[in-house]
Design a protein around this motif. Structure first.
Motif, PDB file in Angstrom:
ATOM      1  N   CYS A 110       0.645  -1.077  -0.021  1.00 51.16           N
ATOM      2  CA  CYS A 110      -0.058  -0.039   0.002  1.00 51.16           C
ATOM      3  C   CYS A 110       0.752   1.208   0.005  1.00 51.16           C
ATOM      4  O   CYS A 110       0.365   2.483  -0.351  1.00 51.16           O
ATOM      5  CB  CYS A 110      -0.808  -0.149   1.185  1.00 51.16           C
ATOM      6  N   ALA A 111       2.169   1.264   0.304  1.00 50.01           N
ATOM      7  CA  ALA A 111       2.970   2.502   0.412  1.00 50.01           C
ATOM      8  C   ALA A 111       3.598   2.567  -0.849  1.00 50.01           C
ATOM      9  O   ALA A 111       4.345   3.509  -0.923  1.00 50.01           O
ATOM     10  CB  ALA A 111       3.984   2.251   1.584  1.00 50.01           C
ATOM     11  N   PHE A 112       3.384   1.897  -2.071  1.00 47.80           N
ATOM     12  CA  PHE A 112       3.997   2.042  -3.136  1.00 47.80           C
ATOM     13  C   PHE A 112       3.597   3.575  -3.718  1.00 47.80           C
ATOM     14  O   PHE A 112       2.314   3.819  -3.659  1.00 47.80           O
ATOM     15  CB  PHE A 112       3.458   1.120  -4.263  1.00 47.80           C
ATOM     16  N   ASN A 113       4.454   4.407  -4.066  1.00 47.58           N
ATOM     17  CA  ASN A 113       4.225   5.623  -4.480  1.00 47.58           C
ATOM     18  C   ASN A 113       4.409   5.669  -6.216  1.00 47.58           C
ATOM     19  O   ASN A 113       5.564   5.459  -6.958  1.00 47.58           O
ATOM     20  CB  ASN A 113       5.360   6.609  -4.079  1.00 47.58           C
ATOM     21  N   GLY A 114       3.136   5.573  -6.845  1.00 51.06           N
ATOM     22  CA  GLY A 114       3.083   5.412  -8.437  1.00 51.06           C
ATOM     23  C   GLY A 114       3.813   6.666  -9.016  1.00 51.06           C
ATOM     24  O   GLY A 114       4.096   6.536 -10.068  1.00 51.06           O
ATOM     25  N   THR A 115       4.183   7.758  -8.687  1.00 48.17           N
ATOM     26  CA  THR A 115       4.735   8.921  -9.231  1.00 48.17           C
ATOM     27  C   THR A 115       6.270   8.908  -9.139  1.00 48.17           C
ATOM     28  O   THR A 115       6.731   8.879 -10.227  1.00 48.17           O
ATOM     29  CB  THR A 115       4.332  10.288  -8.316  1.00 48.17           C
ATOM     30  N   THR A 116       6.695   8.302  -8.062  1.00 50.13           N
ATOM     31  CA  THR A 116       8.095   8.353  -7.883  1.00 50.13           C
ATOM     32  C   THR A 116       8.732   6.877  -7.894  1.00 50.13           C
ATOM     33  O   THR A 116       9.714   6.674  -8.347  1.00 50.13           O
ATOM     34  CB  THR A 116       8.544   8.737  -6.363  1.00 50.13           C
ATOM     35  N   ARG A 117       7.717   5.855  -7.990  1.00 52.23           N
ATOM     36  CA  ARG A 117       7.795   4.537  -8.217  1.00 52.23           C
ATOM     37  C   ARG A 117       8.893   3.997  -7.151  1.00 52.23           C
ATOM     38  O   ARG A 117       9.680   2.870  -6.986  1.00 52.23           O
ATOM     39  CB  ARG A 117       8.800   4.100  -9.542  1.00 52.23           C
ATOM     40  N   ARG A 118       8.695   4.703  -5.915  1.00 51.34           N
ATOM     41  CA  ARG A 118       9.460   4.285  -4.703  1.00 51.34           C
ATOM     42  C   ARG A 118       8.711   3.343  -4.050  1.00 51.34           C
ATOM     43  O   ARG A 118       7.418   3.235  -3.966  1.00 51.34           O
ATOM     44  CB  ARG A 118       9.878   5.352  -3.921  1.00 51.34           C
ATOM     45  N   ARG A 119       9.198   2.162  -3.249  1.00 53.16           N
ATOM     46  CA  ARG A 119       8.477   1.374  -2.455  1.00 53.16           C
ATOM     47  C   ARG A 119       9.143   1.304  -1.215  1.00 53.16           C
ATOM     48  O   ARG A 119      10.173   1.678  -0.770  1.00 53.16           O
ATOM     49  CB  ARG A 119       8.894  -0.008  -3.108  1.00 53.16           C
ATOM     50  N   TRP A 120       8.342   0.756  -0.182  1.00 49.56           N
ATOM     51  CA  TRP A 120       8.617   0.447   1.230  1.00 49.56           C
ATOM     52  C   TRP A 120       8.767  -1.025   1.544  1.00 49.56           C
ATOM     53  O   TRP A 120       7.765  -1.780   1.030  1.00 49.56           O
ATOM     54  CB  TRP A 120       7.673   1.193   2.169  1.00 49.56           C
ATOM     55  N   TYR A 121       9.659  -1.294   2.411  1.00 51.57           N
ATOM     56  CA  TYR A 121       9.943  -2.739   2.675  1.00 51.57           C
ATOM     57  C   TYR A 121      10.049  -2.854   4.017  1.00 51.57           C
ATOM     58  O   TYR A 121      10.332  -1.867   4.794  1.00 51.57           O
ATOM     59  CB  TYR A 121      11.110  -3.212   2.115  1.00 51.57           C
ATOM     60  N   TYR A 122       9.665  -3.943   4.867  1.00 48.17           N
ATOM     61  CA  TYR A 122       9.834  -4.172   6.022  1.00 48.17           C
ATOM     62  C   TYR A 122      10.489  -5.425   6.268  1.00 48.17           C
ATOM     63  O   TYR A 122      10.597  -6.508   5.498  1.00 48.17           O
ATOM     64  CB  TYR A 122       8.672  -4.120   7.046  1.00 48.17           C
ATOM     65  N   GLN A 123      11.173  -5.633   7.485  1.00 47.52           N
ATOM     66  CA  GLN A 123      12.159  -6.934   7.640  1.00 47.52           C
ATOM     67  C   GLN A 123      11.911  -7.244   9.388  1.00 47.52           C
ATOM     68  O   GLN A 123      11.762  -6.194  10.180  1.00 47.52           O
ATOM     69  CB  GLN A 123      13.555  -6.689   7.457  1.00 47.52           C
ATOM     70  N   LEU A 124      11.641  -8.413   9.780  1.00 46.15           N
ATOM     71  CA  LEU A 124      11.648  -8.814  11.096  1.00 46.15           C
ATOM     72  C   LEU A 124      12.710  -9.188  11.729  1.00 46.15           C
ATOM     73  O   LEU A 124      12.888  -9.335  12.960  1.00 46.15           O
ATOM     74  CB  LEU A 124      10.436  -9.787  11.261  1.00 46.15           C
TER      75      LEU A 124
END
Ligand code: NAG
Ligand code: NAG
Ligand code: NAG
Ligand code: NAG
Ligand code: NAG
Length: 265
Positions: A156-170
């Motif tokens: 849901c955090a994908f930014n369609g304008t900048t094409r930037r993505r968010w990731y998480y790690q546990l």
């Protein structure tokens, strides 16, 4: 039997009774009375308030400075400020000294995006050992599959304008080879059980964040249980802020109640 000796048991009984029963002239200390457990109501929510928390409608000497719980303006939730940041109060566990909170801004967001590290006020709280951190990678270029082991995208955090993505790690530790592809990393505290639910996909990342995290309050550590166990109610004395103010039925005391403590306030 000598008459005096026969009197001894009844004299002892009288002494014992006078120690057990408050004499008719003694009054219950007003701070003890006004610091009785209090139910704070905010909208439809209720919370038991005890030391160290302060709320409107209860004297400040029943709590400790810095632990002020308020009702939000719309009466929708209880809030507390930690390091000048507003949190919604989800639960208070007096037995284990834990308060569970969630960043107020995230509560109504469908896709919470924590841009900053959580900073707690170490003069009032410590981290809870029931929590762990998820590591967030913020504003990343798309990661190749080879870098994705143990790293999951927050779609849901994908930014369609900048094409930037968010990731998480546990898992622990920061993948240094991700750093060049992302703008920043942030540590997001959450309950161990929440982290397990996230790992098992019972929750998504946003839902996990909205479960909140716990911090352990430090006020009263090392003495409040002595006060409570002696029949007193822990509190605060603004004239002597560092003393362990214990409000007892028979008066003000330090750390705990004693028989014969008398009202001096
Ligand atoms: C919140 O609750 C208080 C007390 O019940 C009431 O006086 C006030 O009008 C309420 N405010 C809103 C915005 O509902
Ligand atoms: C989570 O990260 C914060 C900030 O880096 C750190 O202070 C805290 O000790 C960490 N908590 C755990 C449970 O590792
Ligand atoms: C995408 O990123 C731009 C630039 O940082 C920002 O202005 C915009 O609000 C972002 N859009 C979303 C949906 O997050
Ligand atoms: C990431 O950081 C770079 C350099 O600081 C900045 O120019 C860019 O706008 C940032 N990207 C986003 C999506 O915030
Ligand atoms: C958050 O804390 C981690 C270490 O605990 C640090 O590496 C990172 O740069 C911090 N992020 C921000 C946005 O300050």
């Amino acid at each position: 039997m000598h008459p005096i000796e026969s009197l001894v048991p009844s004299i002892l009984l009288l002494i014992t009774l006078s120690l057990l029963m408050p004499s008719s002239s003694s009054e219950i200390y007003y701070r003890y009375t006004s610091c009785a457990p209090y139910v704070y109501i905010c909208g439809t929510a209720k919370l038991n308030i005890n030391y160290p928390f302060r709320v409107d409608g209860r004297p400040d000497y029943c709590g400790h400075p810095g632990y002020y719980i308020a009702c939000s303006k719309d009466n929708a939730s209880m809030t507390i400020s930690i390091n000048n940041k507003g949190y919604q109060v989800k639960a208070v566990d007096y037995l284990n000294h834990l308060i569970t909170v969630v960043d107020q801004r995230f509560v109504a967001q469908p896709c919470p995006r924590p841009y900053e590290n959580t900073s707690i006020d170490y003069s009032l709280y410590t981290c809870s050992d029931r929590d762990r951190n998820a590591t967030l990678y913020i504003d990343c270029r798309a990661l190749p599959a080879s870098l994705l082991a143990g790293v999951y995208e927050i779609s849901c955090a994908f930014n369609g304008t900048t094409r930037r993505r968010w990731y998480y790690q546990l898992s622990q530790g920061i993948h240094s080879n991700l750093m060049g592809r992302c703008n920043s990393t942030v540590m997001v505290p959450m309950h161990q059980t929440t982290a397990n639910d996230l790992a098992n996909k019972k929750l998504n990342f946003g839902e996990a964040v909205k479960e909140g995290f716990s911090v352990s309050w430090t006020a009263g550590n090392g003495w409040c249980s002595d006060c409570t166990n002696s029949g007193g109610r822990c509190g605060y004395d603004s004239l002597s802020p560092t003393s362990h103010a214990c409000h007892c039925q028979n008066g003000a005391a330090i750390t705990k109640c004693y028989k014969g403590t008398f009202v001096d306030t």
